[in-house]
Write an enzyme that holds these catalytic residues in place. Structure first.
Site, PDB file in Angstrom:
ATOM      1  N   PRO A   1       0.894  -1.281   0.018  1.00 42.94           N
ATOM      2  CA  PRO A   1       0.110   0.098   0.126  1.00 42.94           C
ATOM      3  C   PRO A   1       0.878   1.212   0.087  1.00 42.94           C
ATOM      4  CG  PRO A   1      -0.079  -0.956   2.083  1.00 42.94           C
ATOM      5  CD  PRO A   1       0.607  -2.206   1.316  1.00 42.94           C
ATOM      6  N   ASN A   2       0.309   2.233  -0.955  1.00 41.03           N
ATOM      7  CA  ASN A   2       0.894   3.697  -0.911  1.00 41.03           C
ATOM      8  C   ASN A   2       1.952   3.640  -1.610  1.00 41.03           C
ATOM      9  OD1 ASN A   2      -1.335   5.002   0.838  1.00 41.03           O
ATOM     10  ND2 ASN A   2      -0.241   3.646   2.522  1.00 41.03           N
TER      11      ASN A   2
ATOM     12  N   ARG B   1       5.087  10.886  -2.545  1.00 41.71           N
ATOM     13  CA  ARG B   1       4.985  10.668  -1.070  1.00 41.71           C
ATOM     14  C   ARG B   1       6.170  10.638  -0.442  1.00 41.71           C
ATOM     15  NH1 ARG B   1       4.776   4.464   1.266  1.00 41.71           N
ATOM     16  NH2 ARG B   1       4.112   4.908   3.186  1.00 41.71           N
TER      17      ARG B   1
ATOM     18  N   TYR C   1      11.142   8.399   0.998  1.00 43.51           N
ATOM     19  CA  TYR C   1      11.397   7.417   0.015  1.00 43.51           C
ATOM     20  C   TYR C   1      11.906   7.582  -1.485  1.00 43.51           C
ATOM     21  CZ  TYR C   1       8.008   5.555   3.435  1.00 43.51           C
ATOM     22  OH  TYR C   1       7.576   5.278   4.759  1.00 43.51           O
TER      23      TYR C   1
ATOM     24  N   ASN D   1       7.685  -5.714  -1.427  1.00 45.95           N
ATOM     25  CA  ASN D   1       7.936  -4.544  -0.251  1.00 45.95           C
ATOM     26  C   ASN D   1       6.275  -4.575   0.220  1.00 45.95           C
ATOM     27  OD1 ASN D   1       7.863  -2.308   1.342  1.00 45.95           O
ATOM     28  ND2 ASN D   1       9.046  -0.850  -0.343  1.00 45.95           N
TER      29      ASN D   1
ATOM     30  N   ALA E   1       3.192  -0.966   4.609  1.00 46.12           N
ATOM     31  CA  ALA E   1       2.733  -0.773   5.912  1.00 46.12           C
ATOM     32  C   ALA E   1       2.208  -2.294   6.414  1.00 46.12           C
ATOM     33  CB  ALA E   1       1.714   0.306   6.180  1.00 46.12           C
TER      34      ALA E   1
ATOM     35  N   ASP F   1       1.235 -15.459   6.126  1.00 44.19           N
ATOM     36  CA  ASP F   1       0.464 -16.779   5.979  1.00 44.19           C
ATOM     37  C   ASP F   1       0.515 -17.340   4.346  1.00 44.19           C
ATOM     38  OD1 ASP F   1       0.265 -17.260   8.721  1.00 44.19           O
ATOM     39  OD2 ASP F   1      -1.848 -17.100   8.556  1.00 44.19           O
TER      40      ASP F   1
ATOM     41  N   GLU G   1      12.648  -9.774   1.252  1.00 43.71           N
ATOM     42  CA  GLU G   1      11.871  -8.590   1.718  1.00 43.71           C
ATOM     43  C   GLU G   1      12.557  -7.264   1.572  1.00 43.71           C
ATOM     44  OE1 GLU G   1      10.954  -8.908   5.826  1.00 43.71           O
ATOM     45  OE2 GLU G   1      10.359  -6.810   6.138  1.00 43.71           O
TER      46      GLU G   1
ATOM     47  N   HIS H   1      12.677  -2.731   1.872  1.00 46.94           N
ATOM     48  CA  HIS H   1      12.185  -1.847   2.343  1.00 46.94           C
ATOM     49  C   HIS H   1      13.064  -0.397   1.650  1.00 46.94           C
ATOM     50  CE1 HIS H   1       9.592  -3.535   4.847  1.00 46.94           C
ATOM     51  NE2 HIS H   1      10.251  -4.538   5.070  1.00 46.94           N
TER      52      HIS H   1
ATOM     53  N   ARG I   1      13.630   4.170  12.138  1.00 47.15           N
ATOM     54  CA  ARG I   1      12.513   4.781  12.262  1.00 47.15           C
ATOM     55  C   ARG I   1      11.666   4.658  13.504  1.00 47.15           C
ATOM     56  NH1 ARG I   1       9.680   4.643   6.549  1.00 47.15           N
ATOM     57  NH2 ARG I   1       8.495   6.384   7.495  1.00 47.15           N
TER      58      ARG I   1
HETATM   59  C1  DQA Z   1       8.366   0.918   3.603  1.00 51.10           C
HETATM   60  C2  DQA Z   1       8.430   1.095   5.018  1.00 51.10           C
HETATM   61  C3  DQA Z   1       7.344   0.837   6.091  1.00 51.10           C
HETATM   62  O1  DQA Z   1       7.141   0.961   7.321  1.00 51.10           O
HETATM   63  C4  DQA Z   1       6.357   1.842   5.404  1.00 51.10           C
HETATM   64  O2  DQA Z   1       4.724   1.671   6.037  1.00 51.10           O
HETATM   65  C5  DQA Z   1       6.233   1.853   3.881  1.00 51.10           C
HETATM   66  C6  DQA Z   1       7.338   1.885   3.133  1.00 51.10           C
HETATM   67  C7  DQA Z   1       9.667   1.151   2.851  1.00 51.10           C
HETATM   68  O3  DQA Z   1       9.675   0.766   1.799  1.00 51.10           O
HETATM   69  O4  DQA Z   1      10.641   1.865   3.405  1.00 51.10           O
HETATM   70  O5  DQA Z   1       4.890   2.003   3.300  1.00 51.10           O
HETATM   71  O6  DQA Z   1       8.198  -0.338   3.487  1.00 51.10           O
END
Ligand code: DQA
Length: 147
Positions: free
Chosen positions: A13-14, A21, A26, A78, A81, A91, A102, A104, A111
């Site tokens: 998300p986002n 953003r 980011y 990624n 959140a 799961d 994974e 980020h 953070r």
């Molecule tokens: C994120 C880190 C997460 O805590 C955050 O909610 C994101 C982006 C990152 O890529 O740094 O949406 O996954």
């Protein structure tokens, strides 16, 4: 591993808002920029790469479940959140039994404390956090090298 010729990149998300953003956290690249670079890199290496983004937990879970039967060899994800909240997405990845990295963009450990917990890291082949878009590139190189 049998081979990572089909790589699925999943954005949570986002992340559709990348570039707009919180660029100080980011960066300025858009999701389209990231996906385009990854696709080109994978193609040059003779692999297929598909990118998928959803703001919905159900959409992400559905895509992981599809990956169980669509020939996907490796997932780069990624969870955004949902990293810190989603046992359901965890799961799904556990059920799929596909190797995943994974990612980020930011260093989640530097953070807020609510970002320090990940429901995914112990299942992942590896975790890259804090290297910006380079993290996706490095994950892809790893996936390609493990063929
Ligand atoms: C994120 C880190 C997460 O805590 C955050 O909610 C994101 C982006 C990152 O890529 O740094 O949406 O996954």
């Amino acid at each position: 591993m049998a081979g990572a010729n089909k790589i699925l990149v999943i954005h949570g998300p986002n992340l559709n808002l990348l570039g707009v953003r919180e660029p100080e956290i980011y960066g300025n690249n858009t999701l389209q920029d990231i996906n385009r670079n990854l696709r080109v890199f994978a193609k040059d290496a003779g692999a297929d790469l598909e990118a998928f983004q959803s703001n919905a937990e159900s959409g992400l879970i559905g895509r992981v479940q599809m990956a169980m039967n669509d020939g996907t060899d490796f997932i780069i994800i990624n969870p955004a959140a949902f990293t810190h909240t989603s046992i359901a997405l965890r799961d799904a990845l556990a059920a799929a039994k596909l190797p995943f990295i994974e990612i980020h963009l930011s260093n989640i450990f530097s953070r807020e404390s609510f970002r320090h917990k990940s429901y995914f890291s112990d299942l992942a082949v590896g975790v890259i956090s804090g290297l910006g878009i380079k993290g996706y590139q490095l994950a892809l190189e790893y996936a390609l090298a493990s063929r």
